[in-house]
Design a protein around this motif. Structure first.
Motif: not given
Length: 930
Positions: A428, A440, A443-444, A496-497, A500, A504
């Motif tokens: 990562y 990104q 992680l998604e 993580l959320r 992300i 974005r």
């Protein structure tokens, strides 16, 4: 055949020497009639005698011509070494110079001929036309020798560089075909090997096995096929399979992946492949064997090499970094070249006797090599750092990502079974340093993995002993790492959320992308709108991100190459880029093995690799032979990002260390710094430092970098001190050879066409293509049509649909054969080519079993101050038709000892532990008139 008591007997050929069994006189057979012989005796008297009344009249030292009674080709001219009687039959031992073979043959088929030396010593007056035939005879000899020692006629449009010719000649004239070639990246190792194999094919060797990294098999095949006409080169496991070991003899030139061949099933088949004339290992430093205490740890690749070593007498190893800071590994490679207890003891004393390497290793440096005119061929490299400042949203994301990574590393340390978590965290970090798009996407995928409980795309595990030091060559697979089904640590899903969401938002104001498009690309194109740019990144997601952006700047002019493409798809992308493209975006995996120096000089590293050798290899795509401009490299990084800062500092210090080492070299040369960068980088282990940086203070990390650089500096010094004893390019080495090139081939063909009545009707495309008409006798002999179109280089032959006059050409082979026959004459001549007296000769050396191993064609010119070897003026004279100059000879037989002394001096100078003088053959003598 005639009958006589004791069995059938062969009648001697017309021209054969016979000795009378009654009085011992020696005469010449002039005819046959009714089973009897007509013999002319020294007195001039001619008598008819029965076959039983004469015996072999040959004696040691005589030059003879083989005249077979069967339809087999003649063995040509040779020298009688001995005569014997077996089973009532007399035979002569003849050494044939065209093949170097010694054979016992029936004396009746051997006809004595005048050698060039004997013609000269007997004062034979050359006939009209002999001057031109002398020129053509020696052009043929020079061209064939040029091919046998360099392989140059296998592809006359290669235009080999002096260091490449010197390398092939060094190997072929050493008497030993076991060498380690340690040239810098970009010096044309495939050309060197191709030239060597072509030269060995000219000597009768046929079976070659090339063991190379998997990603380079197609490149090697393409090089051998297109450059050297080895259309039979096939890839094991791709172009053919072996179901029965008896099929192996069907394949002469085989390319195999070392990682395919090392597996037991393929290795077992390889053991049954039979004898190979030469086995070549590319990237030989991957054949590792290390000493731990008193025990060797041998990799599967090294075991493969040892297995194949038992199937051949000749091994060639290729590696730009053979030492790697480990003397045990280096010595293990040398033991592959020279196996056995005697050499093992000698290699063990390498530190005390490094001069041993002069006969084992050839090492050419970019800073040393020149073109044929003595000009350095590398124009230098400029590296510039482009730093993008972090904006506030990027700083927020960076801090959040560091918190996530820290918890991941902590979880990995707390649970030994979860060691793979640390692997994922490191991946990562690499992705984050590459682009926001790369991290990104990763992680998604991780979040999706946790939510849907899908199988992991890649299950990381410990590296295998044979894995490359920098991991799998197809690093694009790193992007698919998603880890286990459960959370790495409590609360990972929520982290993580959040990450992300932040990632974005960064897409709309990515300062790194802005620096790339506006500052970097904008600045490059402002200076030259048509400049082609090569862009490197490690990852596909970053590649897609850049391509989307670049397509907005230059629609239709953006090409990509990556590891998921076939060789043909990559070749098509490169061809479009060089023809009409502007940007080529390559991943690490896709970029392995391709070269772009002809049309591109600008390289952008969108991300910096953790392994410094990867950066050197990236630069090597442009900074290699054929690059006519200075290479400009831009390294892009983001200030404030921990890993980017570490990498930028490390590469800055690496350049500084290399500059320091270059400045204290014994003899500073422009470009030496670039050689040293690659040398130091090969010893620099940065991955460990970066892996620990997440938990170390910046000052501790910087100290670790300095420690690593110091170790790398010492290792590079150690390697340089050792390898400086290797053989290397010497600009003066080839100056002692007779200069020969494509112009001589054209002059030879033109002259021979004139001798044989071949009409050149048109000379097209600047003389590269000729339209010719063959006389009827040649049409029948060669089985060719009357009208032919021939070319002197492969490009012209392909473009204009002409027959290439190379080593495989039946027409060129016939011209060489004709010029070398005794009937063609040209052994002696009276011409300005001779000036004060000129002699041509072929010298040969043999091994300790009496096998011819090395040869040299020389021209000796007698002048007032002695004998000159291979005068350049003679090479120039060969390009123009020669004229006869009747008159009183300027050279007398008393001059011959000076030639003979020079020939013996040359034989002595060329001898070594592996080479022993085998003799010489005078091919012609020319002189001028007073």
């Amino acid at each position: 055949m005639a009958e006589y008591p004791g069995g059938p007997v062969i009648l001697p050929a017309v021209g054969a020497f016979v000795t009378s069994v009654r009085d011992g006189q020696t005469g010449t057979v002039t005819g046959h009639e009714g089973g009897r012989l007509s013999v002319t005796w020294p007195s001039g008297r001619v008598t008819r005698v029965a076959r039983a009344d004469v015996r072999c009249g040959l004696s040691a030292g005589q030059v003879v011509q083989d005249q077979p009674r069967s339809l087999r080709p003649s063995l040509g001219e040779g020298r009688v070494l001995d005569v014997r009687t077996l089973g009532g039959r007399e035979q002569a031992l003849v050494e044939f110079w065209t093949t170097g073979e010694r054979q016992w043959l029936p004396w009746e088929q051997l006809v004595p001929v005048w050698s060039a030396q004997s013609l000269f010593e007997q004062g034979v007056t050359p006939l009209a036309g002999f001057a031109e035939r002398f020129r053509l005879r020696h052009l043929a000899l020079a061209l064939q020798h040029w091919h046998r020692t360099t392989g140059a006629l296998a592809q006359v449009d290669i235009d080999p560089l002096p260091h490449q010719l010197h390398l092939v000649q060094r190997i072929l004239q050493s008497g030993n075909l076991n060498w380690l070639i340690a040239d810098d990246v970009g010096l044309g190792k495939t050309i060197e090997v191709g030239l060597l194999l072509a030269a060995l094919r000219a000597r009768g060797l046929r079976r070659f096995l090339l063991v190379v990294p998997a990603g380079l098999t197609r490149q090697w095949q393409a090089e051998l096929r297109t450059r050297f006409g080895m259309t039979q080169a096939v890839i094991y496991g791709q172009d053919f399979e072996i179901s029965d070991p008896a099929q192996w003899p069907l394949f002469e030139v085989v390319i195999a992946s070392m990682d395919r061949l090392k597996h037991e099933r393929h290795l077992d088949l390889a053991r049954q492949s039979g004898r190979w004339d030469v086995v070549v290992f590319d990237e030989a430093h991957r054949l590792s064997r290390s000493l731990y205490g008193l025990t060797y740890q041998t990799s599967e690749r090294y075991a493969l090499a040892a297995t194949l070593r038992a199937l051949t007498e000749n091994v060639v190893l290729l590696s730009g970094t053979p030492h790697q800071g480990n003397i045990d590994r280096f010595e293990a490679l040398l033991e592959l070249l020279r196996p056995g207890p005697v050499w093992r003891e000698r290699i063990a004393r390498l530190r005390l006797e490094p001069q041993l390497l002069a006969g084992l290793v050839i090492r050419n440096r970019k800073a040393d090599v020149t073109d044929a005119q003595g000009n350095f061929i590398f124009k230098g490299k400029v590296t510039r750092a482009v730093t993008a400042p972090q904006n506030e949203p990027e700083e927020v994301f960076d801090r959040a990502l560091r918190r996530y990574l820290k918890q991941g590393y902590d979880a990995s340390r707390e649970n030994r079974k979860a060691i793979a978590i640390g692997f994922v965290m490191t991946i990562y970090r690499k992705l984050a340093a590459s682009s926001v798009a790369a991290i990104q996407g990763a992680l998604e995928r991780r979040l999706l993995r946790l939510q849907r409980q899908e199988p992991a795309a890649v299950q990381p595990g410990p590296a295998q002993p044979d894995d490359p030091d920098d991991g799998s060559p197809f690093v694009e697979a790193d992007e698919q790492v998603s880890g286990t089904r459960s959370e790495f640590f409590s609360g990972e899903t929520e982290m993580l959320r959040g990450l992300i969401g932040l990632a974005r938002e960064l897409r709309t104001h990515d300062t790194k992308l802005q620096a790339f498009t506006q500052t970097l690309i904008g600045g490059i194109l402002a200076g030259n709108p048509d400049e082609r740019v090569l862009i490197f990144t490690e990852y596909r997601s970053t590649q897609d991100y850049l391509v989307q952006t670049l397509n907005g700047l230059a629609p239709g002019r953006v090409d990509v190459i990556h590891g998921g493409q076939t060789l043909e798809e990559r070749a098509a992308a490169i061809a479009h880029f060089e023809e009409s493209g502007q940007f080529l975006v390559s991943t690490e995996a896709g970029g392995e093995g391709f070269n772009l120096q002809r049309r591109c000089r600008v390289l952008v590293n969108y991300d910096l690799p953790w392994n410094p050798m990867r950066l050197v290899q990236r630069v090597g795509r442009l900074y290699r032979y054929g690059q006519e401009k200075p290479v400009v490299v831009f390294n892009l990084s983001v200030s404030g990002s921990l890993d980017d800062e570490i990498l930028r500092q490390m590469y800055t210090r690496l350049d500084a260390v290399a500059a320091d080492l270059a400045s204290v070299a014994d003899e500073y040369r422009e470009g030496l710094q670039e050689d040293i960068v690659g040398e130091v980088a090969s010893f620099l282990d940065v991955s460990t430092i970066l892996a620990e940086a997440a938990t170390h203070t910046p000052s501790r990390t910087q100290a670790r970098i300095e420690e690593a650089l110091e170790r790398a500096r010492q290792a590079a010094r150690q390697q340089d001190d050792l390898l400086r004893h290797s053989s290397g390019f010497d600009p003066d080495a080839l100056r002692g050879e007779l200069p020969v090139g494509e112009a001589h081939l054209t002059a030879f063909v033109d002259g021979m066409f004139g001798q044989l009545g071949v009409t050149v009707t048109h000379r097209l495309h600047a003389g590269q293509v000729w339209e010719i008409k063959l006389p009827e006798d040649l049409q029948r002999q060669l089985n060719l049509n009357q009208n032919q179109r021939v070319a002197f280089n492969r490009h012209a032959a392909s473009k204009h649909r002409a027959t290439l006059l190379d080593s495989r050409s039946a027409l060129l082979g016939f011209l060489f054969e004709t010029a070398g026959t005794y009937a063609f004459s040209g052994h002696v001549a009276q011409t300005p080519l001779g000036e004060g007296g000129t002699a041509g000769a072929v010298l040969r050396w043999q091994d300790d079993r009496g096998r011819p191993l090395s040869e040299r064609f020389v021209v000796l010119r007698r002048q007032q101050d002695g004998v000159t070897v291979n005068p350049p003026a003679f090479s120039r004279d060969l390009l123009q038709p020669a004229v006869d100059t009747p008159g009183i000879p300027s050279l007398t037989v008393q001059a011959w000892p000076a030639f003979e002394t020079a020939l013996h001096d040359l034989l002595a100078a060329g001898a070594s532990d592996d080479l022993h003088p085998d003799g010489y053959l005078v091919t012609g003598v020319a002189w001028n008139a007073d």
